[in-house]
Structure formats: structure tokens, C-alpha cells
Design a protein around this motif. Structure first.
Motif, PDB file in Angstrom:
ATOM      1  N   UNK A   1      34.628  34.252  43.525  1.00  0.00           N
ATOM      2  CA  UNK A   1      35.604  33.168  43.395  1.00  0.00           C
ATOM      3  C   UNK A   1      36.228  33.155  42.000  1.00  0.00           C
ATOM      4  N   UNK A   2      35.391  33.357  40.980  1.00  0.00           N
ATOM      5  CA  UNK A   2      35.887  33.375  39.606  1.00  0.00           C
ATOM      6  C   UNK A   2      36.808  34.559  39.368  1.00  0.00           C
ATOM      7  N   UNK A   3      36.373  35.722  39.811  1.00  0.00           N
ATOM      8  CA  UNK A   3      37.195  36.933  39.654  1.00  0.00           C
ATOM      9  C   UNK A   3      38.540  36.752  40.338  1.00  0.00           C
ATOM     10  N   UNK A   4      38.520  36.222  41.552  1.00  0.00           N
ATOM     11  CA  UNK A   4      39.751  36.027  42.332  1.00  0.00           C
ATOM     12  C   UNK A   4      40.698  35.044  41.633  1.00  0.00           C
ATOM     13  N   UNK A   5      40.153  33.929  41.128  1.00  0.00           N
ATOM     14  CA  UNK A   5      40.986  32.915  40.473  1.00  0.00           C
ATOM     15  C   UNK A   5      41.603  33.449  39.182  1.00  0.00           C
ATOM     16  N   UNK A   6      40.809  34.136  38.373  1.00  0.00           N
ATOM     17  CA  UNK A   6      41.318  34.676  37.111  1.00  0.00           C
ATOM     18  C   UNK A   6      42.376  35.753  37.366  1.00  0.00           C
ATOM     19  N   UNK A   7      42.135  36.607  38.364  1.00  0.00           N
ATOM     20  CA  UNK A   7      43.104  37.663  38.673  1.00  0.00           C
ATOM     21  C   UNK A   7      44.411  37.064  39.172  1.00  0.00           C
ATOM     22  N   UNK A   8      44.304  36.060  40.056  1.00  0.00           N
ATOM     23  CA  UNK A   8      45.505  35.415  40.586  1.00  0.00           C
ATOM     24  C   UNK A   8      46.309  34.754  39.470  1.00  0.00           C
ATOM     25  N   UNK A   9      45.611  34.116  38.538  1.00  0.00           N
ATOM     26  CA  UNK A   9      46.304  33.472  37.423  1.00  0.00           C
ATOM     27  C   UNK A   9      46.980  34.506  36.521  1.00  0.00           C
ATOM     28  N   UNK A  10      46.344  35.647  36.343  1.00  0.00           N
ATOM     29  CA  UNK A  10      46.905  36.672  35.458  1.00  0.00           C
ATOM     30  C   UNK A  10      48.151  37.320  36.058  1.00  0.00           C
ATOM     31  N   UNK A  11      48.215  37.404  37.378  1.00  0.00           N
ATOM     32  CA  UNK A  11      49.374  38.015  38.037  1.00  0.00           C
ATOM     33  C   UNK A  11      50.392  36.971  38.496  1.00  0.00           C
ATOM     34  N   UNK A  12      50.012  35.685  38.390  1.00  0.00           N
ATOM     35  CA  UNK A  12      50.869  34.639  38.916  1.00  0.00           C
ATOM     36  C   UNK A  12      50.903  34.624  40.425  1.00  0.00           C
ATOM     37  N   UNK A  13      49.947  35.308  41.034  1.00  0.00           N
ATOM     38  CA  UNK A  13      49.902  35.396  42.491  1.00  0.00           C
ATOM     39  C   UNK A  13      50.732  36.532  43.051  1.00  0.00           C
ATOM     40  N   UNK A  14      51.246  37.377  42.192  1.00  0.00           N
ATOM     41  CA  UNK A  14      52.094  38.490  42.633  1.00  0.00           C
ATOM     42  C   UNK A  14      51.288  39.499  43.449  1.00  0.00           C
ATOM     43  N   UNK A  15      51.851  39.924  44.580  1.00  0.00           N
ATOM     44  CA  UNK A  15      51.212  40.949  45.415  1.00  0.00           C
ATOM     45  C   UNK A  15      52.137  42.143  45.600  1.00  0.00           C
ATOM     46  N   UNK A  16      53.150  42.253  44.745  1.00  0.00           N
ATOM     47  CA  UNK A  16      54.085  43.377  44.831  1.00  0.00           C
ATOM     48  C   UNK A  16      53.362  44.679  44.482  1.00  0.00           C
ATOM     49  N   UNK A  17      53.711  45.785  45.129  1.00  0.00           N
ATOM     50  CA  UNK A  17      53.094  47.082  44.799  1.00  0.00           C
ATOM     51  C   UNK A  17      53.303  47.421  43.323  1.00  0.00           C
ATOM     52  N   UNK A  18      52.246  47.864  42.665  1.00  0.00           N
ATOM     53  CA  UNK A  18      52.339  48.157  41.237  1.00  0.00           C
ATOM     54  C   UNK A  18      53.404  49.210  40.933  1.00  0.00           C
TER      55      UNK A  18
END
Length: 342
Positions: A278-295
Motif C-alpha cells: 500500500x505504501x509503495x503504491x501510494x508513493x509511486x502514484x504520487x510521484x507520477x501524478x497517477x500517470x499510466x502513459x507508456x514510458x
């Protein structure tokens, strides 16, 4: 014991006298918290600006004392659901009188309490650091009357907040087979089905040892001989359900990231895979702003990053710390730094 800091009783007024703030047995009055991964915590929070630190799981004040000692210009807001622990933290933090405020609230109330700290003049801005050391404290484990321990007989309680009307006994004796099965499976218990069936067949249960023995009887023989008790994941799953720990953590992570000032640091120490995920997911989402676009294509969705993850993978305690404090062996630390996004 003279008045120190400021304590708020749940649902009541702020008071300066901690007497009667929960009760402890006589031999527990001087219990001192041995905080986990202190040097790692201090290393990350040293990157933050000066201001108010929020210890969202202040417990007995172990981390709080280290932070207040290391950062002499800081103030600290401590939250905890366990009134007994807060009574002891009040004493343990006595030398820092005037620099801390303790509040008997779950960490899901962080936004409300930060706002109250600002409007009352305790803080001039949002938190520069948020620390959450999740899980059960050694004091809670060692007190058999709390019902957290597998090896010490006690009532099936497991409530962090003793005012709650949901106990482990109630869940075990009233939940359906399907509800118990899903609780256990969600905590990665490999024998969730047979344990849930055993609970349904042999209940009612009243004590921790009754439950532990029933689980021992139904798991494969080799699991009864291991270093970790076969009832560990079951006790963990029931404790999480009793205290709504999943939804509590989700609220803390979401609100905490929003509350941090620019450059603020969020540190979470977790003790099981669900909390860490849960922590990893929340921190990652915050760092990307929720972006799921292909890198490979870059971001085209307009997502705005709220900061950066400071830990590449979870940090683990050193072997020396584990040797001196075996209960630290499951600790996993992750850290996040707030950026300028909004």
C-alpha cells in the motif's frame, strides 16, 4: 508527574494533566519504547525544512524523542489510538515540555488534527515531516490482557482503541466462513480455507491460546516446527480487521502526501507485505501524478507529479539492529519527498 506537553482525550477537551489517561499495571509504568531504524529515519527527515513533525503512531514516544533531540527547533504533533501508550509517552517526552502535543486519535484523523494545530497556533504551516511506524508495539505484545500475543494467554481483544466495540473475539465468533476465509487469504495465509473451517467448527473462542492451538492442529506438521508460529498470519489478519488498518493506512497516505509542505518528507515503516504494498503504491502514484502513459512515449495525460520516491526498494534494518532487537526483523522503510505539484 508534572504536566508536560498537551494531551487531548478522544472526544474531550485538551488537558495538561495526563493522570487517568488510560491505565497501566504497576510493573509497566516505566516501559520505554525501543524505536526501529532510528538512524535511517533521522537521515531522511534531515532533508526536510524546519517546522512541525507529525508522528502519526507516536506510541511510547521512542521516535518522537529521537526527533525532538536531533532537531532542536522542531515541534511535534503525536497521534495514537492507544490511550495507555499516550500516558507513557507523556512521561517519556517530559524533557521536551512545550514542544509537543499528543492527541488520542487514529492516524486517519491527520488532516483534522493538523488543521487544529494550525488554528490553535501550535503550528504555522503544514507538516514538514510525517512518520508512521505501523504495527503492534512491544508493550502491546507483552501485555497479555491486550490479546495481541500468540504465546501468552489472554482475552481475544486486539483493539488498539479499547473504546471500540469490535474485538477479535467478536469477529472470530460471528463472522461467516467466507468472511474469515477472505480475511486470511488477503494476508497471504496459505492455509486460509482449513483455518477458517476450523474456526467455524470449534468456536466460540475466548482466549488467544485457544485460537493458536486450534490453528496448530489443522496446519501441516512441518509448519508446527518452524521458527514462526503457524498462527502468526491469522492473528495478524484478525488484528488488521479489528482495527480497520487497511482503510486507516490508505487515508493516512492520501491525506499525508497532500498535507506535506514543499520539500516535506514522509517516512513509513511497515511490518507485513500488505502495508508495504500500500505504501509503495501510494508513493509511486504520487510521484507520477497517477500517470499510466507508456514510458517510451512520455506523459501525454497531463498528470502532475507531487514529489519523488526517495527509496529504491524498501530499506531494511541492519543485521546489528536485528540482533539487538529481533522484533525489528520484519521492518520495511519507504520514504517520499513532496515536490511543488498541487
Amino acid at each position: 508527574m508534572g504536566p508536560v506537553g498537551l494531551v487531548k482525550l478522544s472526544g474531550g477537551d485538551e488537558v495538561t494533566n495526563p493522570d487517568g489517561f488510560g491505565s497501566r499495571e504497576t510493573d509497566s509504568q516505566n516501559y520505554v519504547h525501543n524505536p526501529v531504524m532510528v538512524s535511517e529515519v533521522l537521515n531522511y527527515i534531515s532533508m526536510a525544512p524546519i517546522g512541525m513533525v507529525v508522528d502519526a503512531t507516536v506510541g511510547l514516544g521512542g521516535h518522537a524523542a529521537q526527533i525532538l533531540e536531533a532537531i532542536s527547533s522542531s515541534t511535534l504533533l503525536g497521534l495514537d489510538r492507544d490511550a495507555d501508550a499516550l500516558a507513557l509517552a507523556q512521561t517519556n517526552l517530559g524533557k521536551f515540555e512545550g514542544r509537543f502535543r499528543l492527541v488520542n486519535q487514529p492516524f486517519s484523523a491527520i488532516a483534522e488534527e493538523v488543521t487544529r494545530a494550525q488554528t490553535s497556533g501550535f503550528a504555522s504551516a503544514g507538516p514538514v515531516v510525517i512518520l508512521a511506524d505501523l504495527g503492534v508495539s512491544s508493550m502491546q505484545l507483552d501485555d497479555s490482557s491486550r490479546g495481541f500475543s500468540i504465546r501468552n494467554e489472554g482475552p481475544l481483544d486486539m483493539r488498539m482503541d479499547r473504546a471500540s466495540d469490535v474485538s477479535a473475539e467478536r469477529i472470530l465468533n460471528e463472522a461467516s466462513f467466507d468472511e474469515l476465509f477472505h480475511l486470511l487469504r488477503d494476508q497471504d495465509e496459505p492455509h486460509a480455507r482449513r483455518i477458517a473451517q476450523a474456526v467455524v467448527e470449534h468456536r466460540p473462542f475466548a482466549t488467544t491460546t485457544e485460537l493458536a492451538l486450534a490453528i496448530e492442529k489443522v496446519v501441516p506438521y512441518h509448519m508446527r516446527r518452524g521458527r514462526i508460529h503457524p498462527a502468526t498470519r491469522t492473528f495478524q489478519a484478525i488484528r488488521i480487521a479489528v482495527n480497520s488498518e487497511g482503510s486507516e493506512l490508505d487515508r493516512l497516505l492520501l491525506d499525508g502526501i497532500e498535507l506535506l509542505v514543499q520539500g516535506g518528507i514522509f517516512v513509513v515503516i511497515s511490518y507485513h507485505s500488505g502495508e508495504d504494498r500500500a505504501t509503495k503504491r501510494a508513493f509511486l502514484s504520487a510521484s507520477t501524478g497517477g500517470c499510466v502513459c507508456p514510458k517510451a512515449l512520455g506523459c501525454v495525460c497531463g498528470a502532475v507529479s507531487l514529489g519523488e520516491v526517495l527509496t529504491r526498494g524498501a530499506k531494511l534494518p541492519t543485521s546489528a539492529e536485528i540482533s539487538g532487537n529481533p522484533r525489528s526483523r520484519s521492518a520495511r522503510l519507504r520514504a517520499f519527498r513532496r515536490g511543488g505539484g498541487s
